[in-house]
Design an enzyme around this catalytic site. Structure first.
Site, PDB file in Angstrom:
ATOM      1  N   HIS A  22       0.837  -1.191   0.000  1.00  0.00           N
ATOM      2  CA  HIS A  22       0.000   0.000   0.000  1.00  0.00           C
ATOM      3  C   HIS A  22       0.877   1.247   0.000  1.00  0.00           C
ATOM      4  O   HIS A  22       1.778   1.376   0.820  1.00  0.00           O
ATOM      5  CB  HIS A  22      -0.913  -0.008   1.237  1.00  0.00           C
ATOM      6  CG  HIS A  22      -1.702   1.233   1.391  1.00  0.00           C
ATOM      7  ND1 HIS A  22      -1.720   1.947   2.559  1.00  0.00           N
ATOM      8  CD2 HIS A  22      -2.508   1.906   0.532  1.00  0.00           C
ATOM      9  CE1 HIS A  22      -2.503   3.004   2.413  1.00  0.00           C
ATOM     10  NE2 HIS A  22      -2.990   2.990   1.186  1.00  0.00           N
ATOM     11  N   ASP A  30       5.917   5.761 -21.711  1.00  0.00           N
ATOM     12  CA  ASP A  30       5.934   5.657 -23.162  1.00  0.00           C
ATOM     13  C   ASP A  30       7.319   5.202 -23.638  1.00  0.00           C
ATOM     14  O   ASP A  30       8.239   5.007 -22.832  1.00  0.00           O
ATOM     15  CB  ASP A  30       5.500   6.974 -23.811  1.00  0.00           C
ATOM     16  CG  ASP A  30       6.406   8.165 -23.510  1.00  0.00           C
ATOM     17  OD1 ASP A  30       7.618   7.983 -23.258  1.00  0.00           O
ATOM     18  OD2 ASP A  30       5.891   9.304 -23.551  1.00  0.00           O
ATOM     19  N   ASP A  64      -4.853   3.982  -4.638  1.00  0.00           N
ATOM     20  CA  ASP A  64      -4.902   4.443  -3.252  1.00  0.00           C
ATOM     21  C   ASP A  64      -6.024   5.469  -3.091  1.00  0.00           C
ATOM     22  O   ASP A  64      -6.035   6.494  -3.772  1.00  0.00           O
ATOM     23  CB  ASP A  64      -3.559   5.050  -2.867  1.00  0.00           C
ATOM     24  CG  ASP A  64      -3.408   5.262  -1.376  1.00  0.00           C
ATOM     25  OD1 ASP A  64      -4.422   5.410  -0.674  1.00  0.00           O
ATOM     26  OD2 ASP A  64      -2.255   5.279  -0.909  1.00  0.00           O
ATOM     27  N   MET A  74       2.615  13.661 -16.529  1.00  0.00           N
ATOM     28  CA  MET A  74       3.577  14.738 -16.761  1.00  0.00           C
ATOM     29  C   MET A  74       2.901  15.901 -17.483  1.00  0.00           C
ATOM     30  O   MET A  74       2.205  15.699 -18.478  1.00  0.00           O
ATOM     31  CB  MET A  74       4.737  14.208 -17.623  1.00  0.00           C
ATOM     32  CG  MET A  74       5.847  15.192 -17.853  1.00  0.00           C
ATOM     33  SD  MET A  74       7.103  14.561 -19.016  1.00  0.00           S
ATOM     34  CE  MET A  74       7.729  13.141 -18.132  1.00  0.00           C
ATOM     35  N   TYR A 113       9.988  13.155 -13.342  1.00  0.00           N
ATOM     36  CA  TYR A 113      11.169  12.281 -13.410  1.00  0.00           C
ATOM     37  C   TYR A 113      11.689  11.946 -12.008  1.00  0.00           C
ATOM     38  O   TYR A 113      12.042  10.806 -11.722  1.00  0.00           O
ATOM     39  CB  TYR A 113      12.297  12.930 -14.213  1.00  0.00           C
ATOM     40  CG  TYR A 113      12.059  13.011 -15.701  1.00  0.00           C
ATOM     41  CD1 TYR A 113      11.440  11.986 -16.407  1.00  0.00           C
ATOM     42  CD2 TYR A 113      12.491  14.120 -16.423  1.00  0.00           C
ATOM     43  CE1 TYR A 113      11.242  12.064 -17.766  1.00  0.00           C
ATOM     44  CE2 TYR A 113      12.298  14.207 -17.793  1.00  0.00           C
ATOM     45  CZ  TYR A 113      11.676  13.177 -18.461  1.00  0.00           C
ATOM     46  OH  TYR A 113      11.485  13.260 -19.813  1.00  0.00           O
ATOM     47  N   TYR A 131       3.756  12.250 -24.070  1.00  0.00           N
ATOM     48  CA  TYR A 131       3.250  12.370 -22.698  1.00  0.00           C
ATOM     49  C   TYR A 131       2.415  11.153 -22.286  1.00  0.00           C
ATOM     50  O   TYR A 131       1.491  11.274 -21.489  1.00  0.00           O
ATOM     51  CB  TYR A 131       2.465  13.683 -22.515  1.00  0.00           C
ATOM     52  CG  TYR A 131       3.344  14.897 -22.698  1.00  0.00           C
ATOM     53  CD1 TYR A 131       4.150  15.348 -21.662  1.00  0.00           C
ATOM     54  CD2 TYR A 131       3.403  15.554 -23.925  1.00  0.00           C
ATOM     55  CE1 TYR A 131       4.980  16.446 -21.833  1.00  0.00           C
ATOM     56  CE2 TYR A 131       4.233  16.651 -24.105  1.00  0.00           C
ATOM     57  CZ  TYR A 131       5.027  17.095 -23.059  1.00  0.00           C
ATOM     58  OH  TYR A 131       5.848  18.174 -23.232  1.00  0.00           O
ATOM     59  N   ASN A 133       2.788   8.867 -20.132  1.00  0.00           N
ATOM     60  CA  ASN A 133       3.402   8.404 -18.889  1.00  0.00           C
ATOM     61  C   ASN A 133       2.451   8.655 -17.723  1.00  0.00           C
ATOM     62  O   ASN A 133       1.842   9.715 -17.639  1.00  0.00           O
ATOM     63  CB  ASN A 133       4.702   9.171 -18.611  1.00  0.00           C
ATOM     64  CG  ASN A 133       5.639   9.172 -19.789  1.00  0.00           C
ATOM     65  OD1 ASN A 133       6.125   8.130 -20.197  1.00  0.00           O
ATOM     66  ND2 ASN A 133       5.879  10.347 -20.353  1.00  0.00           N
TER      67      ASN A 133
END
Length: 142
Positions: A22, A30, A64, A74, A113, A131, A133
Site C-alpha cells: 500500500h 511511453d 490508493d 507529466m 522524473y 506524454y 506516462n
C-alpha cells in the site's frame, strides 16, 4: 496462462504488482521515457501501449483512496494545462476500470522524473503518443 488475468500482465509484472505494498508507486511509461536509466527496475512491454498496460494493471490493482493524487501524469512543457491525447485516454480508462475512479493530477516534467526515480518499478511500453506516462499509487483491498 491464468483465468481472468489480462495476458498483457507478464509473470515479471504480476510479481511486481503482488510485491508492491500500500502506497508503493509504479510508472507506466511511453517509448521515449528514460526507463532503463532512471533508477527502479524496468519491465519492458514494448508490444503494448501505455493505455493497454494501464487497463491491465487496474484490472488487478486498486488505486490508493487515501491520497488526493493516486494517478499522476507529466505536464506538457510550456502548456501545463494542456491534456494530451494519451492522458485523456488514461482518464477514460481510470473512469471505466478503477474500483474508485479519480481525477488524474499532473507534475512538472522534472518533478515527474524525480518522482518516477523513487517508484517501485517502471513498465516501459511501446507507446508512441507524447506524454504517455503515468504514475499509479497502489491502494488496499478491503
Amino acid at each position: 496462462m491464468l483465468r481472468n488475468i489480462n495476458p498483457i500482465l507478464s509473470p515479471q509484472l504480476l510479481y511486481v504488482l503482488r510485491a508492491m505494498g500500500h502506497g508503493d508507486e509504479i510508472v507506466i511509461s511511453d517509448a521515449n521515457f528514460p526507463g532503463e536509466g532512471i533508477g527502479p527496475d524496468c519491465i519492458r512491454a514494448d508490444g503494448s501501449t501505455a493505455s493497454e498496460v494501464l487497463e491491465a494493471i487496474l484490472s488487478v490493482m486498486p488505486l490508493d483512496s487515501f491520497v488526493p493524487d493516486p494517478a499522476l501524469t507529466m505536464q506538457v512543457v510550456g502548456d501545463p494545462d494542456a491534456v494530451p491525447e494519451a492522458v485523456a485516454d488514461f482518464q477514460r480508462i481510470i473512469n471505466e476500470t478503477a474500483d474508485k475512479p479519480t481525477e488524474i493530477q499532473t507534475l512538472e516534467r522534472f518533478a515527474f522524473y524525480e518522482r518516477a526515480a523513487g517508484t517501485f518499478a517502471i513498465v516501459q511500453t511501446g507507446e508512441r503518443r507524447f506524454y504517455g506516462n503515468i504514475i499509479l499509487k497502489k491502494g488496499v483491498i478491503g
